[in-house]
Design a protein around this motif. Structure first.
Motif, PDB file in Angstrom:
ATOM      1  N   ARG A   1       0.832  -1.199   0.000  1.00  0.00           N
ATOM      2  CA  ARG A   1       0.000   0.000   0.000  1.00  0.00           C
ATOM      3  C   ARG A   1       0.867   1.249   0.000  1.00  0.00           C
ATOM      4  NH1 ARG A   1      -4.919  -0.877   4.367  1.00  0.00           N
ATOM      5  NH2 ARG A   1      -5.934  -2.659   3.374  1.00  0.00           N
ATOM      6  N   MET A   2       0.264   2.319  -0.474  1.00  0.00           N
ATOM      7  CA  MET A   2       0.923   3.611  -0.475  1.00  0.00           C
ATOM      8  C   MET A   2       0.392   4.443   0.690  1.00  0.00           C
ATOM      9  SD  MET A   2       2.927   5.873  -2.083  1.00  0.00           S
ATOM     10  CE  MET A   2       3.050   5.410  -3.817  1.00  0.00           C
ATOM     11  N   LEU A   3       1.299   5.008   1.478  1.00  0.00           N
ATOM     12  CA  LEU A   3       0.934   5.978   2.505  1.00  0.00           C
ATOM     13  C   LEU A   3       1.467   7.328   2.044  1.00  0.00           C
ATOM     14  CD1 LEU A   3      -0.134   6.928   5.222  1.00  0.00           C
ATOM     15  CD2 LEU A   3       2.032   6.202   6.263  1.00  0.00           C
ATOM     16  N   LEU A   4       0.569   8.218   1.677  1.00  0.00           N
ATOM     17  CA  LEU A   4       0.931   9.550   1.187  1.00  0.00           C
ATOM     18  C   LEU A   4       0.757  10.545   2.335  1.00  0.00           C
ATOM     19  CD1 LEU A   4       1.724  11.447  -1.117  1.00  0.00           C
ATOM     20  CD2 LEU A   4      -0.703  11.594  -1.727  1.00  0.00           C
ATOM     21  N   ILE A   5       1.866  11.122   2.782  1.00  0.00           N
ATOM     22  CA  ILE A   5       1.853  12.094   3.884  1.00  0.00           C
ATOM     23  C   ILE A   5       2.131  13.469   3.303  1.00  0.00           C
ATOM     24  CG2 ILE A   5       2.926  12.776   6.054  1.00  0.00           C
ATOM     25  CD1 ILE A   5       3.670   9.855   6.487  1.00  0.00           C
ATOM     26  N   ILE A   6       1.185  14.374   3.464  1.00  0.00           N
ATOM     27  CA  ILE A   6       1.317  15.742   2.938  1.00  0.00           C
ATOM     28  C   ILE A   6       1.403  16.680   4.128  1.00  0.00           C
ATOM     29  CG2 ILE A   6       0.299  17.521   1.472  1.00  0.00           C
ATOM     30  CD1 ILE A   6      -1.192  15.287   0.007  1.00  0.00           C
ATOM     31  N   ASP A   7       2.591  17.219   4.356  1.00  0.00           N
ATOM     32  CA  ASP A   7       2.834  18.081   5.513  1.00  0.00           C
ATOM     33  C   ASP A   7       2.602  19.547   5.139  1.00  0.00           C
ATOM     34  OD1 ASP A   7       3.459  18.672   8.095  1.00  0.00           O
ATOM     35  OD2 ASP A   7       5.585  18.205   7.949  1.00  0.00           O
ATOM     36  N   ASP A   8       2.134  20.322   6.116  1.00  0.00           N
ATOM     37  CA  ASP A   8       1.920  21.771   5.936  1.00  0.00           C
ATOM     38  C   ASP A   8       1.034  22.061   4.734  1.00  0.00           C
ATOM     39  OD1 ASP A   8       3.585  22.316   8.110  1.00  0.00           O
ATOM     40  OD2 ASP A   8       5.369  22.298   6.844  1.00  0.00           O
ATOM     41  N   LEU A   9      -0.147  21.463   4.712  1.00  0.00           N
ATOM     42  CA  LEU A   9      -1.035  21.626   3.573  1.00  0.00           C
ATOM     43  C   LEU A   9      -1.424  23.082   3.342  1.00  0.00           C
ATOM     44  CD1 LEU A   9      -2.667  20.090   1.381  1.00  0.00           C
ATOM     45  CD2 LEU A   9      -4.582  20.045   2.978  1.00  0.00           C
ATOM     46  N   GLU A  10      -1.418  23.900   4.387  1.00  0.00           N
ATOM     47  CA  GLU A  10      -1.810  25.307   4.237  1.00  0.00           C
ATOM     48  C   GLU A  10      -0.889  26.070   3.287  1.00  0.00           C
ATOM     49  OE1 GLU A  10       0.963  24.923   7.730  1.00  0.00           O
ATOM     50  OE2 GLU A  10      -0.908  23.940   7.120  1.00  0.00           O
ATOM     51  N   GLN A  11       0.295  25.502   2.988  1.00  0.00           N
ATOM     52  CA  GLN A  11       1.236  26.189   2.108  1.00  0.00           C
ATOM     53  C   GLN A  11       0.726  26.291   0.675  1.00  0.00           C
ATOM     54  OE1 GLN A  11       4.055  27.748   3.060  1.00  0.00           O
ATOM     55  NE2 GLN A  11       3.425  27.224   5.148  1.00  0.00           N
ATOM     56  N   ILE A  12      -0.288  25.540   0.314  1.00  0.00           N
ATOM     57  CA  ILE A  12      -0.814  25.646  -1.052  1.00  0.00           C
ATOM     58  C   ILE A  12      -1.475  26.995  -1.288  1.00  0.00           C
ATOM     59  CG2 ILE A  12      -1.164  23.149  -1.198  1.00  0.00           C
ATOM     60  CD1 ILE A  12      -4.140  23.592  -0.871  1.00  0.00           C
ATOM     61  N   PHE A  13      -1.777  27.725  -0.224  1.00  0.00           N
ATOM     62  CA  PHE A  13      -2.396  29.041  -0.376  1.00  0.00           C
ATOM     63  C   PHE A  13      -1.370  30.171  -0.325  1.00  0.00           C
ATOM     64  CE2 PHE A  13      -5.803  26.327   1.182  1.00  0.00           C
ATOM     65  CZ  PHE A  13      -6.831  26.655   0.318  1.00  0.00           C
ATOM     66  N   GLN A  14      -0.092  29.838  -0.205  1.00  0.00           N
ATOM     67  CA  GLN A  14       0.948  30.859  -0.206  1.00  0.00           C
ATOM     68  C   GLN A  14       1.392  31.122  -1.639  1.00  0.00           C
ATOM     69  OE1 GLN A  14       1.655  32.342   2.662  1.00  0.00           O
ATOM     70  NE2 GLN A  14       0.226  30.946   3.666  1.00  0.00           N
ATOM     71  N   GLY A  15       1.992  32.291  -1.871  1.00  0.00           N
ATOM     72  CA  GLY A  15       2.498  32.607  -3.197  1.00  0.00           C
ATOM     73  C   GLY A  15       1.472  33.330  -4.048  1.00  0.00           C
ATOM     74  N   PRO A  16       1.739  33.451  -5.346  1.00  0.00           N
ATOM     75  CA  PRO A  16       0.857  34.210  -6.241  1.00  0.00           C
ATOM     76  C   PRO A  16      -0.525  33.581  -6.352  1.00  0.00           C
ATOM     77  CG  PRO A  16       2.499  32.963  -7.490  1.00  0.00           C
ATOM     78  CD  PRO A  16       2.898  32.859  -6.050  1.00  0.00           C
ATOM     79  N   ASP A  17      -1.509  34.415  -6.636  1.00  0.00           N
ATOM     80  CA  ASP A  17      -2.891  33.949  -6.720  1.00  0.00           C
ATOM     81  C   ASP A  17      -3.417  34.179  -8.135  1.00  0.00           C
ATOM     82  OD1 ASP A  17      -5.286  32.857  -5.874  1.00  0.00           O
ATOM     83  OD2 ASP A  17      -6.101  34.803  -5.241  1.00  0.00           O
ATOM     84  N   THR A  18      -2.817  33.476  -9.100  1.00  0.00           N
ATOM     85  CA  THR A  18      -3.240  33.598 -10.489  1.00  0.00           C
ATOM     86  C   THR A  18      -4.320  32.560 -10.803  1.00  0.00           C
ATOM     87  OG1 THR A  18      -1.578  32.026 -11.278  1.00  0.00           O
ATOM     88  CG2 THR A  18      -0.907  34.334 -11.080  1.00  0.00           C
ATOM     89  N   GLU A  19      -4.926  32.699 -11.970  1.00  0.00           N
ATOM     90  CA  GLU A  19      -5.970  31.753 -12.358  1.00  0.00           C
ATOM     91  C   GLU A  19      -5.414  30.338 -12.494  1.00  0.00           C
ATOM     92  OE1 GLU A  19      -9.251  31.144 -15.966  1.00  0.00           O
ATOM     93  OE2 GLU A  19      -8.088  32.999 -15.812  1.00  0.00           O
ATOM     94  N   ASP A  20      -4.203  30.206 -13.054  1.00  0.00           N
ATOM     95  CA  ASP A  20      -3.588  28.882 -13.204  1.00  0.00           C
ATOM     96  C   ASP A  20      -3.289  28.250 -11.839  1.00  0.00           C
ATOM     97  OD1 ASP A  20      -3.685  29.092 -15.933  1.00  0.00           O
ATOM     98  OD2 ASP A  20      -1.608  29.778 -16.151  1.00  0.00           O
ATOM     99  N   ILE A  21      -2.804  29.073 -10.908  1.00  0.00           N
ATOM    100  CA  ILE A  21      -2.504  28.560  -9.567  1.00  0.00           C
ATOM    101  C   ILE A  21      -3.785  28.092  -8.893  1.00  0.00           C
ATOM    102  CG2 ILE A  21      -1.691  29.193  -7.271  1.00  0.00           C
ATOM    103  CD1 ILE A  21       0.556  28.829  -9.259  1.00  0.00           C
ATOM    104  N   ARG A  22      -4.838  28.876  -9.016  1.00  0.00           N
ATOM    105  CA  ARG A  22      -6.119  28.484  -8.407  1.00  0.00           C
ATOM    106  C   ARG A  22      -6.651  27.200  -9.027  1.00  0.00           C
ATOM    107  NH1 ARG A  22      -6.980  34.134  -8.612  1.00  0.00           N
ATOM    108  NH2 ARG A  22      -8.143  33.927 -10.564  1.00  0.00           N
ATOM    109  N   HIS A  23      -6.520  27.070 -10.343  1.00  0.00           N
ATOM    110  CA  HIS A  23      -6.983  25.835 -11.008  1.00  0.00           C
ATOM    111  C   HIS A  23      -6.189  24.633 -10.513  1.00  0.00           C
ATOM    112  CE1 HIS A  23      -8.391  23.102 -14.117  1.00  0.00           C
ATOM    113  NE2 HIS A  23      -7.121  22.825 -14.405  1.00  0.00           N
ATOM    114  N   CYS A  24      -4.870  24.793 -10.392  1.00  0.00           N
ATOM    115  CA  CYS A  24      -4.019  23.706  -9.890  1.00  0.00           C
ATOM    116  C   CYS A  24      -4.419  23.329  -8.465  1.00  0.00           C
ATOM    117  CB  CYS A  24      -2.558  24.150  -9.952  1.00  0.00           C
ATOM    118  SG  CYS A  24      -1.392  23.035  -9.145  1.00  0.00           S
ATOM    119  N   ARG A  25      -4.673  24.334  -7.638  1.00  0.00           N
ATOM    120  CA  ARG A  25      -5.062  24.087  -6.250  1.00  0.00           C
ATOM    121  C   ARG A  25      -6.417  23.387  -6.184  1.00  0.00           C
ATOM    122  NH1 ARG A  25      -4.285  29.248  -3.941  1.00  0.00           N
ATOM    123  NH2 ARG A  25      -6.406  29.851  -4.511  1.00  0.00           N
TER     124      ARG A  25
END
Length: 843
Positions: free
Chosen positions: A396-420
């Motif tokens: 099995r795969m155990l996927l650990i994603i630390d500091d998830l809030e970091q996805i909201f840091q940085g530029p807020d462009t349309e492409d970034i929002r779509h990726c998020r």
């Protein structure tokens, strides 16, 4: 046949702790190779002492210098290519976790906080692959040096007709140590002894002979070296007339193991625990077991807690370490990922073979991104593809994603929002795929929950599967102090433990604060002359100045490393977190983020600075709504000295996810708190700032409080909520002196009070003038025939005055020029006097 050697020993670092052994290590190796190996040796850093070159004890080496020297050694220009090239390095070794793990050789200008890590082992591997040198020797004496050997599956530098020897002082997850019985490190002491040809029967030391001798000498040590040798024999040294060599006092392997155990610090300072530190991670046993149970029982788990609560340590030294201790239960493939504002890219890079390069790496990245961009099921498809070749059906795969809030840091462009958006959709979809061989664990700061208001499915998922990380209670904190010390054989004063708990328990960000203090205590440990166990003493704690001095010294270092603009922002932040004592001591204060922001201190600047202060554990961030609703957890008994931690312990699901606690993603409502009150009372920098700006701070606080009330009243025009004339004058003086002190809200409040004051004064003046004139005019009109237009201008004047003064406009019929012209053209004294009064009020 030319034989070249590059010997590097770095003691001096700008942003890392200085070392004492590397320069001596390097000089001993250089002397051996010159005397017995007939090598042309280049030393870095090199100084001339008594007419002879030697490795500098205090001189630095930059990344650029070491990189150029390595290129010259292994890939020189022209036809003068050495037959044998030796590279030896002694100094700091670093690991960087950015989706994938990378190893580095630290140079003097290395500064991880600024993204400078030194020489990449991945780059060194590529250099070796392209090197025309026939015989290549790389010897690394630093922490995590085994990371270089992990590249061997790709056979770096191995070609037909080439010979090589690679030696690493420790495995990729181990530290390397200095020896206690001589001036060298443990590994280099064995290396120098092994290079001495006078200690061999045939008088020749080859690559195979050296590896065997070093391995035998270090058998039973805490650190275990790694070797890789291929091709034909490489003669490194041979016997000559000079038999001098650095000798070590013979000691038994058991005694050396015991001494080295004492030389290992079990405390992490301000850094989180990693999976290799799991043996020294105490106080979170129950929470770790809860997390493990959730991983086995459900597809998703969200680890939620305040900054500084130990979420990363729980994931690495708790969850990952414990799962690796139980391989028989489930065959886990563990992927640990730290994300940023491009989470799909970070996730894709985590699935790339770290030994791949060039076209292979690009192709793997392209395939991973193709899966992840394939709709909301992309992550599930990628996991299945990764596990497709597994020999075990239960893998099995155990996927650990630390500091998830970091996805909201940085530029807020349309492409970034779509990726998020796509990333979050995939997390939800993968968690709902019941047959997928996947478990997902995320960590999330409690103050960042409001970011996910626009993702109701994800929000509901987290709400159902939250594991809250509360502060340690008294007994747990005691375990975190005593158990690591006992594990490495350290002793301690019982009164020291009591004093530590008294000073630390209940403070925001208590875990990093405690670890930093314990690390400083370990450095000041009492060494017994009879080789008994070292001791952590209350006397050393007092000499350190207690927690306050340890923390203030650390805070000064962090502050001085900031750029000038961010230093100004940091000063603003720290001042906002101090409650001014009126006749008493200054204390800790909670402040809203929005208090810090104005035109001079932008959201971006404050955000960048806050991120560094939070990462350094000097500032604790909490969500305003959630913080207000915390309460003690039932059924917990604590000693009296630990009662304060109860006030912060109730981090429960209902509190974290109450709808009214969810504010806008701007996070202007989050509250900030200084990590410990000792910073306010004992940090000289902060004390100086407070002393110089105390009066201004008092005025600012009064304005901030009044502005908050004005906003809560709906930005009313009512004079009760606005500044009086005297207070407005004071506020205007503050703005003229330095407008950067006031927040955007406070500046808006002052401007509105100014406009409203002008409006009220004009209204009052006009009424006071017009009322008696109107009475006289009325009597005159009743006695004389009415002239059309004689009084029709009065209502229009009031109407224009109301409109213009309310908006503080200079346009239209009430500009200074228009009023002056109207005065000249006035037909009566009544018109002229009224217009003059209006003009005066505008000036």
């Amino acid at each position: 046949m030319s034989r070249d050697a590059l010997i590097v020993g770095i003691n001096s670092y700008q942003a890392l702790p200085s070392l004492s052994a590397p320069a001596k290590d390097a000089e001993a190796v250089a002397s051996c190779l010159q005397i017995y190996g007939e090598f042309r040796v280049r030393r870095l850093p090199e100084v001339i002492h008594a007419g002879k070159p030697s490795v500098g004890l205090q001189t630095g080496v930059t990344t650029e210098e070491l990189e150029a020297a390595l290129v010259h050694l292994f890939k020189p220009n022209g036809k003068n290519i050495p037959h044998t090239a030796v590279f030896y390095y002694s100094g700091h070794g670093l690991q960087r976790h950015a989706g994938v793990r990378e190893g580095y050789l630290a140079t003097s200008d290395t500064n991880p906080a600024q993204g400078r890590y030194g020489i990449s082992l991945f780059w060194l591997r590529r250099l070796l692959q392209e090197s025309p040198v026939r015989q290549r020797v790389v010897i690394l004496d630093c922490c995590h040096s085994g990371e270089f050997m992990s590249f061997l599956e790709a056979d770096p530098g191995a070609q037909d007709g080439t010979d090589r020897l690679f030696m690493a002082a420790s495995r990729e997850y181990e530290a390397a140590y200095e020896a206690l019985d001589n001036a060298h490190s443990v590994f280099t002491a064995a290396l120098v002894a092994g290079l001495n040809p006078n200690r061999t029967d045939g008088g020749i030391v080859s690559n195979y002979h050296l590896a065997e001798r070093v391995s035998q000498r270090l058998k039973g040590e805490l650190q275990q070296p790694l070797f890789e040798s291929s091709g034909s024999e490489i003669v490194l040294t041979r016997a000559s007339g000079d038999t001098t060599i650095v000798q070590g006092k013979p000691t038994s392997a058991l005694e050396r193991l015991r001494q080295l155990r004492f030389a290992f610090c079990p405390y992490r300072g301000m850094e989180p625990f990693d999976d290799i530190h799991g043996d020294y991670f105490f106080g979170r046993e129950d929470l770790t077991q809860q997390l493990i149970d959730k991983v086995y029982q459900q597809p998703f788990c969200a680890v939620v807690g305040a900054s500084g609560s130990g979420k990363t340590s729980l994931l690495r030294a708790g969850l990952i370490y414990q799962l690796r201790q139980r391989p028989e239960r489930t065959d886990w493939k563990i992927q640990y990922v730290s994300v940023d504002h491009e989470p799909l890219r970070c996730l894709a890079e985590a699935f790339i073979n770290p030994m791949a390069d060039g076209l292979e790496r690009a192709e793997q990245l392209r395939q991973a991104e193709r899966f992840l961009c394939n709709g909301q099921d992309g992550l599930t498809q990628l996991i299945r593809a990764c596990l497709a070749g597994s020999r075990r059906p239960d893998r099995r795969m155990l996927l650990i994603i630390d500091d998830l809030e970091q996805i909201f840091q940085g530029p807020d462009t349309e492409d970034i929002r779509h990726c998020r958006d796509l990333f979050i959709q995939q997390l939800v979809s993968a968690s709902q795929a019941s047959e997928a061989p996947l478990r997902i664990v995320i960590s999330l700061r409690a103050d960042a929950l409001g970011h996910f208001n626009d993702y109701p499915d994800f929000r509901q998922l987290v709400r159902r599967h939250t594991l809250a990380v509360a502060p340690l209670d008294y007994e747990q904190m005691k375990l975190a102090i005593t158990k690591p010390a006992e594990k490495v054989g350290l002793t301690y004063d019982k009164n020291l433990i009591y004093s530590l708990l008294l000073d630390v328990v209940g403070a925001p960000g208590e875990l990093p604060l405690l670890q930093q203090t314990l690390r400083s205590l370990w450095k000041a440990r009492q060494i017994d002359p009879d080789d008994e166990a070292p001791r952590l003493t209350l006397e050393a704690y007092a000499e350190l100045g207690g927690i306050r001095h340890v923390l203030t010294h650390y805070a000064t270092t962090i502050y001085e490393d900031l750029p000038v603009q961010e230093q100004q922002a940091a000063q603003r932040i720290f001042l906002a977190l101090c409650e001014l004592g009126e006749g008493g001591d200054d204390t800790r204060r909670r402040a809203l983020t929005e208090e810090l922001i104005n035109a001079d201190f932008s959201t971006d600047l404050i955000g960048r600075t806050l991120e560094k202060l939070v990462a350094a554990r000097l500032v604790v961030v909490n969500h305003a709504g959630a913080r207000q609703r915390q309460h003690p957890s039932p059924g917990v008994h604590l000693p009296q000295i630990a009662w304060r931690s109860q006030n912060n312990a109730g981090l429960t699901l209902g509190h974290l996810w109450a709808d009214q606690a969810m504010e806008t993603p701007l996070q202007l409502d989050q509250t900030l708190e200084i990590v410990h009150e000792s910073l306010i009372r004992h940090w000289p920098l902060l004390q100086g700032w407070l002393q110089d700006n105390r009066d201004i701070l008092r005025q600012k606080r009064r304005l901030d409080a009044a502005a908050q009330e004005w906003r809560q009243a709906g930005y009313t025009h009512h004079p009760e909520y606005l500044l009086t004339r005297a207070r407005l004058q004071q506020a205007e003086q503050l703005l003229q002196c330095d407008r950067t002190w006031l927040s955007t809200l406070a500046q808006d409040y002052v401007r509105h009070s100014r406009r409203s004051g002008r409006y009220q004064r004009v209204r009052t003046a006009l009424v006071a003038t017009m009322l008696p004139l109107a009475v006289v005019g009325g009597l005159s009109l009743s006695l004389t025939p009415r002239e059309d237009g004689a009084t029709s201008w009065i209502p229009g004047l009031f109407s224009q005055a109301d409109t213009a003064l309310a908006a503080e406009s200079s346009a239209g019929s009430l500009t200074g020029r228009s009023l002056s012209r109207a005065i000249v053209m006035a037909q009566t004294d009544l018109q002229r006097r009224s217009l003059l009064l209006l003009l005066q009020s505008r000036s």
